[in-house]
Enzyme design. Sequence first.
Site, PDB file in Angstrom:
ATOM      1  N   SER A  48       0.845  -1.191   0.000  1.00 22.26           N
ATOM      2  CA  SER A  48       0.000   0.000   0.000  1.00 22.26           C
ATOM      3  C   SER A  48       0.881   1.242   0.000  1.00 22.26           C
ATOM      4  O   SER A  48       2.103   1.162   0.067  1.00 22.26           O
ATOM      5  CB  SER A  48      -0.921   0.002   1.225  1.00 22.26           C
ATOM      6  OG  SER A  48      -0.161   0.286   2.385  1.00 22.26           O
ATOM      7  N   LYS A  49       0.217   2.345  -0.091  1.00 24.26           N
ATOM      8  CA  LYS A  49       0.870   3.656  -0.156  1.00 24.26           C
ATOM      9  C   LYS A  49       1.934   3.827   0.935  1.00 24.26           C
ATOM     10  O   LYS A  49       3.006   4.360   0.687  1.00 24.26           O
ATOM     11  CB  LYS A  49      -0.234   4.716   0.005  1.00 24.26           C
ATOM     12  CG  LYS A  49       0.224   6.123  -0.156  1.00 24.26           C
ATOM     13  CD  LYS A  49       0.118   6.605  -1.580  1.00 24.26           C
ATOM     14  CE  LYS A  49       0.788   7.971  -1.674  1.00 24.26           C
ATOM     15  NZ  LYS A  49       1.290   8.286  -2.977  1.00 24.26           N
ATOM     16  N   ARG A  50       1.633   3.336   2.122  1.00 24.47           N
ATOM     17  CA  ARG A  50       2.584   3.595   3.213  1.00 24.47           C
ATOM     18  C   ARG A  50       3.895   2.818   3.050  1.00 24.47           C
ATOM     19  O   ARG A  50       4.880   3.089   3.733  1.00 24.47           O
ATOM     20  CB  ARG A  50       1.938   3.318   4.572  1.00 24.47           C
ATOM     21  CG  ARG A  50       1.820   1.867   4.939  1.00 24.47           C
ATOM     22  CD  ARG A  50       0.888   1.664   6.119  1.00 24.47           C
ATOM     23  NE  ARG A  50       0.237   0.386   5.988  1.00 24.47           N
ATOM     24  CZ  ARG A  50       0.776  -0.758   6.393  1.00 24.47           C
ATOM     25  NH1 ARG A  50       1.946  -0.761   6.985  1.00 24.47           N
ATOM     26  NH2 ARG A  50       0.155  -1.889   6.212  1.00 24.47           N
TER      27      ARG A  50
END
Length: 427
Positions: free
Chosen positions: A200-202
Amino acid sequence: MVTVRFAPSPTGYLHLGSARTALFNWLYARHMEGRFLLRVEDTDQVRSDVRFLEEILYDLRWLGLDWDSEPIYQSRRFPLYRQKAEELLAGGKAYREGEAILFRVEKGRAVEYDDFIHGRIAVRTDDIKDQVLIKSDGSPSYNFACVIDDAELGITHILRGDDHISNTPKQILFYEAFRLVPPRFGHMPLILGPDGAKLSKRHGGVSVEEYRNEGYLPGALVNHLILLGWYPGEEHEVMTLEEAVGMFDIAQMGDVQAKFDLQKLRWLNASHIMKRTSAELLPLIKSHLTAGGVPLSGVSDEFLLRLIDLYKIRLKTLRDFVEMTDCFFRDDFAVDEEGKKKYLAKPENIENIRLLAVRLEALASFAPAEIEAACRQLAEERGLKAAGLIHPARLAISGKTSGAGLFEMMELLGKEKVLRRLRGVAP
Ligand code: GLU
């Protein structure tokens, strides 16, 4: 001949998982001297957008992938899918339900195949319900259009993500219904973050575009994606796409942990940056400078090339360059406040810098060797180690506690700016 395909749905940006799928199909095709085709799965007319398709194609080219014929578009082939569904209707293998056409799954048997990543897979047809071929809105289901097209294109191997593993037995049933030999299938484990959670983005971003904007070279991103599906051994970890084509072995795709690791990508990126000449990096660096708001009018390529020579070894991403070199493009460069306290608070440091300015002003040539000699001589006279002079001086001229060699930096900045900045802190 090995014929593979990449079949993106143009409903979003190119995700790293899809990029990896495209990459491995391409690698296999190129390694086997086969064909790599593109099929646009745009049956969902509401969510599909040409803008997404253009971006996906742009990203594929950027990664270094090419394809062997014009893409085919599923949205233009609805009559074919209907005709094929009607063949199954006529043969008693499908039935109508309202406007829709469904495939009748014969119960009480198993569908089996050898997945070249997971090995033998068997699924009971009792666990597969009747399959939609044509939806009531007239569009084909993904599984049906996929099989019709893969068969027509002569696809021999399908490599795709584990998210499709439950589709494969259904697709095999369609091949059987048409008395066709199915292609070979391989399903790659989904890409996870280093913590084992879905990417994911993180973890650093999920789309190819994000990494391009951050200043990763396509070769480095490709290199990391390759390692998320195939491990060629420690001595080959850093590789170019061409090297990968030569070495690729589909049989080695078995037990790779598909863990995306930003630190690893940064390390790979640094290695790939080092392998490029400064001239190759120049246009890329320029676009990052421009994107970073650095005005380049009046800045010569020759100057930029020397700056790249000096900083290349320090870069993890191309974008790092923008921050690291701000003192070369502006006088109001960022100043490291901690460093300032450390190096520019003591009166004797200020005095040293004042004296350094005097020495440097007297130099006839402002080349690194002369600058260095002047610095070392002054340090010695003042009873200092060279570092005791170099760190405060670097902070004064660049605002930074680290960077390229001080003498080279000074040369590139030029005498006038260096003196002005030294005198700015030590009037
Ligand atoms: N359009 C599908 C996807 O993007 C293609 C799946 C396949 O390769 O069959 O997931």
